[in-house]
Design an enzyme around this catalytic site. Structure first.
Site: not given
Ligand SMILES: NC(=O)c1cnc(OC2CCCC2)nc1N
Length: 326
Positions: A286, A37-38, A34, A115, A83-84
């Site tokens: 699906k 990155y910083d 990190d 989901k 919507s499902l």
């Protein structure tokens, strides 16, 4: 630094920071600490302060927007966000499968996905650049939450290809972020969020992007609204394409040749659900082929080519039992 050198260095920093951001937030496999990155981010911010005209909308420094909004603008979805319909047991799934086969015949394959229990959102890109994000709203009109979605580190500000598309996904709050947030609120004597879904909804509805950024939301992308335009033939191909573009897609998806395999997936994840770092409230099934999806069509609200198997809300029952027994 003089201007020409700054232009070159800013470009280098952007590439590096976008790559490190992708490794950390999408692949969950950072290649630098990190601190590195910083340090690079501070250098980019300093150069953009020195040359403000060199700031671009996809710069990693622009993720946490400026001032708070007064209100959210409305957004009309170019294609409605459906919507499902729900299934609550195996019988419901077998009925769904029967209706599908009656319409498209027996040569059908399904894609099963976890989901994610969050908020459905739509994100639009033009020539590869993130331009707008919106809530589902009533399926036709949502709210513009572009600034808040930009704070989600796994959402690419620029895609790996200069394509124009609209992707759909679920914004959510990981369990760890939810626990941390409620601990903070407990210490401040503030009202707690009931669950990660409510916390994510409350965070995306913040008018100040800095507050949204502090909630550490995440996003799984699970669909393309204009897949046919892009010449993609199936849902599984669309998910692979979204992944190639740099989106975070859920890795636990499985293509199933029949309802027996679907039930296997459902039972497997009903067991493994507590091990996930985010909440799921079921499985989405699906029809894989877009041609068959087209044939099946949709009702006013829901597609006929997809269904949500909802897990029984066991945790509430467990808690009630705990209270009774202990
Ligand atoms: N919460 C989810 O994880 C999820 C929700 N919805 C969908 O697909 C719907 C969207 C419109 C028709 C199918 N997929 C998902 N994975």
């Amino acid at each position: 630094m003089e201007r020409q050198a700054a232009i070159k260095r800013i470009e280098e920093l952007r590439e590096l920071l976008n790559q490190y951001n992708y490794e950390y937030y999408v692949l969950d496999r950072p290649s630098v600490p990190d601190s590195e990155y910083d340090r690079l981010m501070q250098e980019l911010i300093a150069l953009e302060e020195q040359y403000p005209d060199l700031k671009t909308k996809d710069s990693p420094s622009q993720r946490v927007g400026g001032q708070a909004l007064d209100a959210f603008q409305k957004v009309e979805h170019r294609t409605p966000m459906l919507s499902l319909a729900n299934a609550f047991n195996e019988g419901d799934l077998r009925d769904f499968d029967r209706r599908v086969r009656q319409e498209v015949g027996d040569d059908v394959a399904y894609v099963c996905e976890l989901k994610i229990d969050g908020l459905a959102v739509s994100v639009r890109y033009e020539d590869g650049y993130f331009v707008q994000g919106a809530t589902r709203g009533d399926g036709v009109t949502g709210e513009d939450i572009t600034e808040n979605l930009k704070t989600i580190r796994s959402l690419p500000l620029r895609l790996n290809e200069p394509v124009t598309l609209e992707a759909r996904g679920e914004a959510y709050m990981p369990k760890a972020s939810f626990e941390r947030l409620n601990e903070q609120r407990r210490q401040r004597g503030e009202e707690l969020f009931a669950n990660p879904r409510n916390a994510a909804a409350g965070s995306l509805r913040q008018l100040d992007p800095k507050i949204a950024a502090s909630r550490h939301l995440d996003l799984f992308v699970y669909g393309l609204a204009n897949a046919e335009e892009l010449g993609i033939a199936s849902h599984s191909a669309a998910l692979d394409y979204l992944q190639q573009l740099g989106f975070k897609t859920n890795p636990e998806r499985r293509r199933c040749a029949n309802m027996d395999e679907v039930m296997q997936f459902v039972n497997e994840w009903q067991e493994k659900r507590p091990q996930l770092p985010y909440e799921i409230d079921g499985i989405v099934i699906k029809v894989d082929s877009f041609a068959q999806q087209e044939q099946l069509g949709a009702t006013a609200k829901s597609p006929r080519w997809a269904i949500a198997y909802k897990f029984p809300a066991e945790e509430v029952v467990t808690k009630l039992i705990d209270i009774e027994l202990n």
